[in-house]
Design a protein around this motif. Structure first.
Motif, PDB file in Angstrom:
ATOM      1  N   LYS A 207     -31.162 -13.257  -0.882  1.00  0.00           N
ATOM      2  CA  LYS A 207     -30.248 -14.044  -1.023  1.00  0.00           C
ATOM      3  C   LYS A 207     -29.429 -14.691  -1.936  1.00  0.00           C
ATOM      4  O   LYS A 207     -28.325 -14.415  -2.430  1.00  0.00           O
ATOM      5  N   LYS A 208     -30.139 -15.361  -2.724  1.00  0.00           N
ATOM      6  CA  LYS A 208     -29.654 -16.203  -4.327  1.00  0.00           C
ATOM      7  C   LYS A 208     -29.002 -15.428  -5.242  1.00  0.00           C
ATOM      8  O   LYS A 208     -28.178 -15.036  -6.139  1.00  0.00           O
ATOM      9  N   LEU A 209     -29.247 -14.193  -5.433  1.00  0.00           N
ATOM     10  CA  LEU A 209     -29.130 -13.424  -6.195  1.00  0.00           C
ATOM     11  C   LEU A 209     -27.389 -12.460  -6.010  1.00  0.00           C
ATOM     12  O   LEU A 209     -26.586 -12.092  -7.103  1.00  0.00           O
ATOM     13  N   LEU A 210     -27.189 -12.463  -4.537  1.00  0.00           N
ATOM     14  CA  LEU A 210     -26.461 -11.729  -4.274  1.00  0.00           C
ATOM     15  C   LEU A 210     -24.823 -13.167  -3.704  1.00  0.00           C
ATOM     16  O   LEU A 210     -24.039 -12.840  -3.298  1.00  0.00           O
ATOM     17  N   GLU A 211     -25.011 -14.348  -4.457  1.00  0.00           N
ATOM     18  CA  GLU A 211     -24.100 -15.001  -3.746  1.00  0.00           C
ATOM     19  C   GLU A 211     -23.002 -14.357  -4.742  1.00  0.00           C
ATOM     20  O   GLU A 211     -22.862 -14.261  -5.748  1.00  0.00           O
ATOM     21  N   SER A 212     -21.547 -15.004  -3.851  1.00  0.00           N
ATOM     22  CA  SER A 212     -20.768 -15.170  -5.049  1.00  0.00           C
ATOM     23  C   SER A 212     -20.756 -15.962  -5.906  1.00  0.00           C
ATOM     24  O   SER A 212     -21.262 -16.987  -6.126  1.00  0.00           O
ATOM     25  N   PRO A 213     -19.206 -15.514  -6.897  1.00  0.00           N
ATOM     26  CA  PRO A 213     -19.467 -17.127  -8.367  1.00  0.00           C
ATOM     27  C   PRO A 213     -19.251 -18.252  -7.543  1.00  0.00           C
ATOM     28  O   PRO A 213     -18.509 -17.984  -6.678  1.00  0.00           O
ATOM     29  N   LYS A 214     -19.643 -18.892  -8.366  1.00  0.00           N
ATOM     30  CA  LYS A 214     -19.507 -19.835  -7.983  1.00  0.00           C
ATOM     31  C   LYS A 214     -18.580 -20.508  -9.162  1.00  0.00           C
ATOM     32  O   LYS A 214     -19.017 -20.481 -10.229  1.00  0.00           O
ATOM     33  N   ASP A 215     -17.739 -21.595  -8.831  1.00  0.00           N
ATOM     34  CA  ASP A 215     -16.631 -21.815  -9.468  1.00  0.00           C
ATOM     35  C   ASP A 215     -17.427 -22.867 -10.312  1.00  0.00           C
ATOM     36  O   ASP A 215     -18.112 -24.119  -9.743  1.00  0.00           O
ATOM     37  N   SER A 216     -16.814 -23.608 -11.573  1.00  0.00           N
ATOM     38  CA  SER A 216     -18.100 -24.047 -12.565  1.00  0.00           C
ATOM     39  C   SER A 216     -17.122 -25.032 -13.629  1.00  0.00           C
ATOM     40  O   SER A 216     -16.942 -24.035 -14.902  1.00  0.00           O
ATOM     41  N   LEU A 217     -17.541 -25.898 -13.630  1.00  0.00           N
ATOM     42  CA  LEU A 217     -16.578 -27.359 -14.530  1.00  0.00           C
ATOM     43  C   LEU A 217     -17.221 -28.064 -15.353  1.00  0.00           C
ATOM     44  O   LEU A 217     -17.345 -28.778 -14.799  1.00  0.00           O
ATOM     45  N   THR A 218     -17.017 -27.482 -16.162  1.00  0.00           N
ATOM     46  CA  THR A 218     -17.282 -29.294 -17.499  1.00  0.00           C
ATOM     47  C   THR A 218     -17.199 -29.811 -18.320  1.00  0.00           C
ATOM     48  O   THR A 218     -15.998 -28.950 -19.122  1.00  0.00           O
ATOM     49  N   LYS A 219     -16.863 -31.448 -17.991  1.00  0.00           N
ATOM     50  CA  LYS A 219     -15.508 -31.679 -19.112  1.00  0.00           C
ATOM     51  C   LYS A 219     -16.343 -32.515 -20.703  1.00  0.00           C
ATOM     52  O   LYS A 219     -18.041 -32.929 -20.321  1.00  0.00           O
ATOM     53  N   PHE A 220     -15.691 -32.292 -22.129  1.00  0.00           N
ATOM     54  CA  PHE A 220     -16.901 -32.418 -22.755  1.00  0.00           C
ATOM     55  C   PHE A 220     -15.944 -33.532 -23.777  1.00  0.00           C
ATOM     56  O   PHE A 220     -14.741 -33.277 -23.862  1.00  0.00           O
ATOM     57  N   GLU A 221     -16.644 -34.747 -24.180  1.00  0.00           N
ATOM     58  CA  GLU A 221     -16.249 -35.182 -25.680  1.00  0.00           C
ATOM     59  C   GLU A 221     -17.166 -34.805 -27.146  1.00  0.00           C
ATOM     60  O   GLU A 221     -18.496 -35.494 -26.543  1.00  0.00           O
ATOM     61  N   VAL A 222     -16.607 -35.166 -27.620  1.00  0.00           N
ATOM     62  CA  VAL A 222     -17.267 -35.230 -29.365  1.00  0.00           C
ATOM     63  C   VAL A 222     -18.100 -36.436 -29.417  1.00  0.00           C
ATOM     64  O   VAL A 222     -16.875 -36.959 -29.669  1.00  0.00           O
ATOM     65  N   VAL A 223     -19.356 -36.821 -30.010  1.00  0.00           N
ATOM     66  CA  VAL A 223     -19.377 -37.657 -29.795  1.00  0.00           C
ATOM     67  C   VAL A 223     -19.864 -38.613 -31.127  1.00  0.00           C
ATOM     68  O   VAL A 223     -18.687 -39.309 -31.928  1.00  0.00           O
ATOM     69  N   SER A 224     -20.172 -37.247 -32.288  1.00  0.00           N
ATOM     70  CA  SER A 224     -20.548 -36.815 -33.164  1.00  0.00           C
ATOM     71  C   SER A 224     -20.907 -35.975 -34.003  1.00  0.00           C
ATOM     72  O   SER A 224     -20.952 -34.654 -33.044  1.00  0.00           O
ATOM     73  N   ARG A 225     -20.221 -35.465 -34.363  1.00  0.00           N
ATOM     74  CA  ARG A 225     -20.572 -34.897 -35.677  1.00  0.00           C
ATOM     75  C   ARG A 225     -21.896 -34.820 -37.097  1.00  0.00           C
ATOM     76  O   ARG A 225     -22.031 -35.837 -37.313  1.00  0.00           O
ATOM     77  N   GLU A 226     -22.986 -34.503 -36.683  1.00  0.00           N
ATOM     78  CA  GLU A 226     -24.521 -34.766 -37.606  1.00  0.00           C
ATOM     79  C   GLU A 226     -24.964 -34.009 -38.408  1.00  0.00           C
ATOM     80  O   GLU A 226     -24.592 -32.170 -37.807  1.00  0.00           O
ATOM     81  N   ASP A 227     -25.672 -34.194 -38.466  1.00  0.00           N
ATOM     82  CA  ASP A 227     -26.956 -33.043 -39.758  1.00  0.00           C
ATOM     83  C   ASP A 227     -28.023 -33.774 -38.789  1.00  0.00           C
ATOM     84  O   ASP A 227     -28.548 -34.008 -38.978  1.00  0.00           O
ATOM     85  N   LEU A 228     -29.117 -32.232 -38.550  1.00  0.00           N
ATOM     86  CA  LEU A 228     -30.142 -31.576 -38.184  1.00  0.00           C
ATOM     87  C   LEU A 228     -31.618 -30.760 -39.340  1.00  0.00           C
ATOM     88  O   LEU A 228     -30.473 -29.808 -38.695  1.00  0.00           O
ATOM     89  N   GLY A 229     -31.707 -31.770 -39.739  1.00  0.00           N
ATOM     90  CA  GLY A 229     -32.594 -30.887 -41.374  1.00  0.00           C
ATOM     91  C   GLY A 229     -31.819 -29.815 -41.451  1.00  0.00           C
ATOM     92  O   GLY A 229     -31.981 -28.947 -42.513  1.00  0.00           O
ATOM     93  N   GLY A 230     -30.359 -30.467 -42.647  1.00  0.00           N
ATOM     94  CA  GLY A 230     -29.983 -29.558 -42.926  1.00  0.00           C
ATOM     95  C   GLY A 230     -28.441 -28.429 -42.055  1.00  0.00           C
ATOM     96  O   GLY A 230     -28.267 -27.543 -43.349  1.00  0.00           O
ATOM     97  N   SER A 231     -28.820 -28.510 -40.939  1.00  0.00           N
ATOM     98  CA  SER A 231     -27.907 -28.274 -39.863  1.00  0.00           C
ATOM     99  C   SER A 231     -26.388 -28.665 -39.371  1.00  0.00           C
ATOM    100  O   SER A 231     -26.934 -30.000 -38.717  1.00  0.00           O
ATOM    101  N   ASP A 232     -25.502 -28.391 -38.462  1.00  0.00           N
ATOM    102  CA  ASP A 232     -24.915 -28.617 -38.697  1.00  0.00           C
ATOM    103  C   ASP A 232     -24.881 -28.653 -36.906  1.00  0.00           C
ATOM    104  O   ASP A 232     -25.475 -27.956 -36.154  1.00  0.00           O
ATOM    105  N   VAL A 233     -25.074 -30.145 -35.815  1.00  0.00           N
ATOM    106  CA  VAL A 233     -24.996 -29.969 -35.050  1.00  0.00           C
ATOM    107  C   VAL A 233     -24.322 -31.019 -34.459  1.00  0.00           C
ATOM    108  O   VAL A 233     -23.321 -31.910 -35.178  1.00  0.00           O
ATOM    109  N   THR A 234     -23.867 -31.459 -33.314  1.00  0.00           N
ATOM    110  CA  THR A 234     -23.130 -31.847 -33.087  1.00  0.00           C
ATOM    111  C   THR A 234     -23.519 -32.289 -30.770  1.00  0.00           C
ATOM    112  O   THR A 234     -23.542 -31.880 -30.578  1.00  0.00           O
ATOM    113  N   ARG A 235     -22.788 -34.411 -31.069  1.00  0.00           N
ATOM    114  CA  ARG A 235     -24.042 -34.625 -30.199  1.00  0.00           C
ATOM    115  C   ARG A 235     -22.138 -35.043 -29.211  1.00  0.00           C
ATOM    116  O   ARG A 235     -21.243 -35.216 -29.877  1.00  0.00           O
ATOM    117  N   LEU A 236     -22.578 -34.329 -28.230  1.00  0.00           N
ATOM    118  CA  LEU A 236     -21.475 -34.682 -26.775  1.00  0.00           C
ATOM    119  C   LEU A 236     -22.052 -35.489 -26.056  1.00  0.00           C
ATOM    120  O   LEU A 236     -22.923 -35.747 -25.003  1.00  0.00           O
TER     121      LEU A 236
END
Length: 330
Positions: A207-236
């Motif tokens: 049944k789960k595979l054939l369920e209708s699409p689910k409306d999905s909403l996420t809100k985000f805020e950037v807390v900080s933009r950081e460096d992780l081992g020399g790579s860019d990451v963003t804290r949300l």
């Protein structure tokens, strides 16, 4: 500056499933035998069985936790709020012998019904840490279920995602569906992938595979933009408005910024890359594959960087407004 992501903004064909889909019953799309799926049910079933076997093995690796290990944030006669560590199941799943937070809470507090499953009102994925509420009484169980059902519980998550998100805040509005190519995981729903299911039998693929699409909403805020081992990451700071299965993971991946350490929806994960979207449909500030691979190397063997940071709701029995917070470990 705020940004709003949607299917139309990403130029993905999708939003109006009603334009082609038959009527649904209890959320499951009715499939006419006169229509033929482009997907072979036997192939889907084989993939499901293989994935479920892997998931069962993962559940068995859940970290042991006892009633004395619990980090209790709040308790009264009706509810308990606990800070769950990463690597521990919220509930044991089909195998009741799997260690779980639910079992530890039940052993410490018990419940009016004398059933541990009647304490569960929501859950976090095994790899997600953070705040979980359990009900101790039947009144609290009914009340908390009603609060979640009517979306009167506010949950915010802290996450590290790959790359640098240029916008300071925004919304991600992308409907989700089960992914028949990578079951039982989720993906962004599109007309093409919904049409492929027409003609499949619920008795063959579930049944789960054939369920209708689910409306999905996420809100985000950037807390900080950081460096992780020399790579860019963003804290949300992420707010899941709709609370769908794996919603935060899929939505972050679908905007080109998968959660750091996500072995399912992240780089070379088990689910479809980019939440199922094509590379060309992602925003300009997306994290490159090379960047994602570099970050994956840095965090290999470490927990996924997503944490249920806060939860707010009205007490199901006393009607007191409650709000709790917990610091992330990353």
């Amino acid at each position: 500056m705020r940004l709003f992501w949607s299917l139309s903004a990403l130029v993905v064909a999708s939003s109006s499933v009603a334009a082609f889909a038959p009527a649904s019953t209890n959320g499951v799309v009715a499939r006419s035998s006169a229509l033929h799926s482009t997907v072979a049910a036997a192939d889907v079933k084989a993939k499901q069985d293989a994935s479920f076997e892997k998931l069962r093995a993962k559940d068995q690796s859940s970290g042991a936790i006892t009633k004395d290990d619990l980090n209790v944030v709040f308790e009264d006669e009706h509810i308990v709020v606990v800070n769950k560590p990463s690597g521990v199941l919220t509930i044991p799943g089909k195998d009741s012998s799997n260690p779980s937070l639910n079992q530890a809470v039940f052993e410490r507090y018990g419940s009016e019904s004398n059933r541990m499953d009647k304490m569960v009102v929501h859950r976090l994925g095994m790899d997600t840490s953070g705040l979980v509420v359990f009900a101790r009484t039947n009144a609290a169980l009914r009340g908390m279920n009603a609060l979640f059902r009517t979306r009167k519980v506010t949950r915010k998550y802290e996450a590290l995602v790959c790359g640098k998100i240029e916008q300071d805040a925004g919304s991600i509005d992308l409907p989700l569906m089960r992914d028949y190519e990578n079951p039982p995981f989720m993906r962004v729903s599109t007309d093409e992938h919904q049409r492929a299911l027409i003609g499949l039998d619920v008795d063959e693929v579930g049944k789960k595979l054939l369920e209708s699409p689910k409306d999905s909403l996420t809100k985000f805020e950037v807390v900080s933009r950081e460096d992780l081992g020399g790579s860019d990451v963003t804290r949300l700071l992420l707010t899941s408005i709709t609370g769908r299965t794996h919603q935060l993971n899929v939505h972050c991946a679908a905007i080109g910024h998968p959660i750091v350490g996500d072995s399912v929806y992240g780089c070379n994960g088990e689910a479809a890359a980019n939440g199922g979207l094509d590379e060309a449909d992602l925003p300009a500030d997306k994290a490159s594959v090379e960047l994602q691979q570099a970050i994956a190397g840095v965090v290999a063997g470490k927990p996924m960087c997503v944490h249920a940071k806060s939860i707010s709701f009205r007490h199901p029995v006393t009607k007191e407004d409650l709000s709790f917070e917990s610091d992330a470990s990353f």
